[in-house]
Design a protein around this motif. Structure first.
Motif, PDB file in Angstrom:
ATOM      1  N   UNK A  22       2.495  -4.415   3.466  1.00 21.78           N
ATOM      2  CA  UNK A  22       1.845  -5.174   2.398  1.00 21.78           C
ATOM      3  C   UNK A  22       0.468  -4.622   2.088  1.00 21.78           C
ATOM      4  N   UNK A  23      -0.296  -4.318   3.143  1.00 20.99           N
ATOM      5  CA  UNK A  23      -1.628  -3.725   2.945  1.00 20.99           C
ATOM      6  C   UNK A  23      -1.511  -2.358   2.276  1.00 20.99           C
ATOM      7  N   UNK A  24      -0.506  -1.594   2.694  1.00 26.45           N
ATOM      8  CA  UNK A  24      -0.297  -0.257   2.123  1.00 26.45           C
ATOM      9  C   UNK A  24      -0.095  -0.345   0.613  1.00 26.45           C
ATOM     10  N   UNK A  25       0.700  -1.314   0.161  1.00 26.62           N
ATOM     11  CA  UNK A  25       0.949  -1.464  -1.275  1.00 26.62           C
ATOM     12  C   UNK A  25      -0.340  -1.793  -2.022  1.00 26.62           C
ATOM     13  N   UNK A  26      -1.119  -2.715  -1.486  1.00 25.83           N
ATOM     14  CA  UNK A  26      -2.398  -3.072  -2.121  1.00 25.83           C
ATOM     15  C   UNK A  26      -3.294  -1.840  -2.221  1.00 25.83           C
ATOM     16  N   UNK A  27      -3.339  -1.057  -1.152  1.00 31.96           N
ATOM     17  CA  UNK A  27      -4.165   0.158  -1.140  1.00 31.96           C
ATOM     18  C   UNK A  27      -3.695   1.157  -2.196  1.00 31.96           C
ATOM     19  N   UNK A  28      -2.382   1.287  -2.367  1.00 29.72           N
ATOM     20  CA  UNK A  28      -1.859   2.226  -3.367  1.00 29.72           C
ATOM     21  C   UNK A  28      -2.252   1.797  -4.779  1.00 29.72           C
ATOM     22  N   UNK A  29      -2.215   0.513  -5.050  1.00 29.83           N
ATOM     23  CA  UNK A  29      -2.673   0.035  -6.359  1.00 29.83           C
ATOM     24  C   UNK A  29      -4.146   0.386  -6.581  1.00 29.83           C
TER      25      UNK A  29
END
Length: 220
Positions: A22-29
């Motif tokens: 979940x954190x990874x997705x936020x970081x990619x955005x």
């Protein structure tokens, strides 16, 4: 973009694959230049109350007719619904427990499915979901491989619960990224499952970022 980011893993943060993804997705955005406002909710720490008889009576009583006690019973649910409705998108990360969603996420669902709040009940008995303008991503982790062709494929009660529940409140096409197999596999299979999930999250983040650019062009 305002995101309600919901975590539902009972594991400590450093040991949880769903939390990390979940954190990874936020970081990619963020890496793609998307300006984010994050409203974070950990339903294992901020546990929503289970549905009670008082809750049911209060939620089906017209707002103008509710007693002070009814408004008190619905206060936490009202606040949670406001957070959901205020978000442009929901990112919900969770492990699969015993083939379905964590019980803490079930109580989250029970508290946000509200008549004439997140869905509208019309006089003819028809229903309209009110979250049709939200992007919703479910990031799930599974101990076994429940993909098509797997001997466990028919054991996936998680996906239909999430798809149908959120479909009821207007989310017609949520995104799903499922990391599997993790716990019941060797290290190579686990790493491959996590790598594939990160690649899928990269693609979803690109899609979300591009949709925001397109929206800005149309508005301009």
């Amino acid at each position: 973009m305002k995101i309600l980011h919901v975590d539902a893993s009972s594991k400590f943060h450093q040991w949880s694959n769903s939390r990390a993804l979940g954190r990874y997705f936020i970081e990619q955005l963020q890496h793609k230049g998307v300006e984010l406002e994050i409203d974070y909710l950990d339903v294992t720490e901020d546990v929503q109350p289970h549905i009670s008889a008082e809750f049911v009576q209060a939620t089906y009583t017209p707002q103008a007719q509710r007693t002070d006690r009814m408004r008190e019973v619905l206060a936490e649910s009202d606040a949670l619904c406001q957070r959901v409705m205020a978000a442009d998108a929901l990112v919900c990360a969770m492990p699969m427990y015993n083939w379905t969603i964590p019980s803490t996420f079930k109580t989250f669902i029970d508290n946000i499915i509200r008549t004439n709040v997140t869905y509208s009940l019309h006089e003819d008995g028809s229903i309209t979901g009110n979250l049709g303008d939200k992007k919703v991503l479910f990031v799930t982790t599974r101990g076994a491989d429940l993909g098509e062709g797997s001997p466990f494929a028919n054991m996936d009660a998680m996906t239909p619960v999430l798809r149908n529940t959120f479909g009821f409140i207007g989310v017609e096409n949520p995104w799903f990224v499922d990391a599997q197999p993790l716990q019941f596999s060797d290290e190579a299979a686990r790493e491959a499952g996590l790598k594939k999930a990160r690649e899928e999250l990269d693609a979803v983040s690109e899609e979300w970022a591009m949709s925001l650019v397109s929206a800005d062009v149309i508005v301009a």
